[in-house]
Design a protein around this motif. Structure first.
Motif, PDB file in Angstrom:
ATOM      1  N   LYS A  52     -48.377 -63.690 -37.430  1.00  0.00           N
ATOM      2  CA  LYS A  52     -47.697 -62.874 -35.445  1.00  0.00           C
ATOM      3  C   LYS A  52     -48.983 -61.924 -34.982  1.00  0.00           C
ATOM      4  N   GLU A  53     -49.548 -60.644 -35.766  1.00  0.00           N
ATOM      5  CA  GLU A  53     -50.497 -60.087 -36.014  1.00  0.00           C
ATOM      6  C   GLU A  53     -51.691 -60.564 -35.310  1.00  0.00           C
ATOM      7  N   LYS A 112     -50.639 -61.249 -31.640  1.00  0.00           N
ATOM      8  CA  LYS A 112     -50.822 -60.494 -30.866  1.00  0.00           C
ATOM      9  C   LYS A 112     -52.349 -59.597 -30.365  1.00  0.00           C
ATOM     10  N   TYR A 159     -44.193 -67.280 -29.732  1.00  0.00           N
ATOM     11  CA  TYR A 159     -44.063 -65.880 -29.704  1.00  0.00           C
ATOM     12  C   TYR A 159     -45.349 -65.718 -28.833  1.00  0.00           C
ATOM     13  N   LEU A 189     -46.034 -62.953 -25.508  1.00  0.00           N
ATOM     14  CA  LEU A 189     -46.497 -61.807 -24.837  1.00  0.00           C
ATOM     15  C   LEU A 189     -47.860 -62.168 -23.766  1.00  0.00           C
TER      16      LEU A 189
END
Length: 47
Positions: A7-8, A11, A35, A39
């Motif tokens: 997830k990082e 991002k 996810y 974003l």
């Protein structure tokens, strides 16, 4: 831990590439796609 790391990376990215072999996308990958969508990341499917 791996989920958090992925997830990082999502991002920090501009887009994600989903390798879709034989039309199967697992639950972990589905969560990562959702996810990325949340974003507003570009999602590229490689089939």
């Amino acid at each position: 831990m791996i989920d958090k790391m992925h997830k990082e990376k999502i991002k920090l990215s501009d887009a994600i590439v989903v390798v879709n072999v034989d039309g199967y996308i697992g639950s972990s990958t589905k969560n990562e796609i959702e996810y990325a969508k949340s974003l507003n990341k570009e999602i590229i499917y490689y089939v």
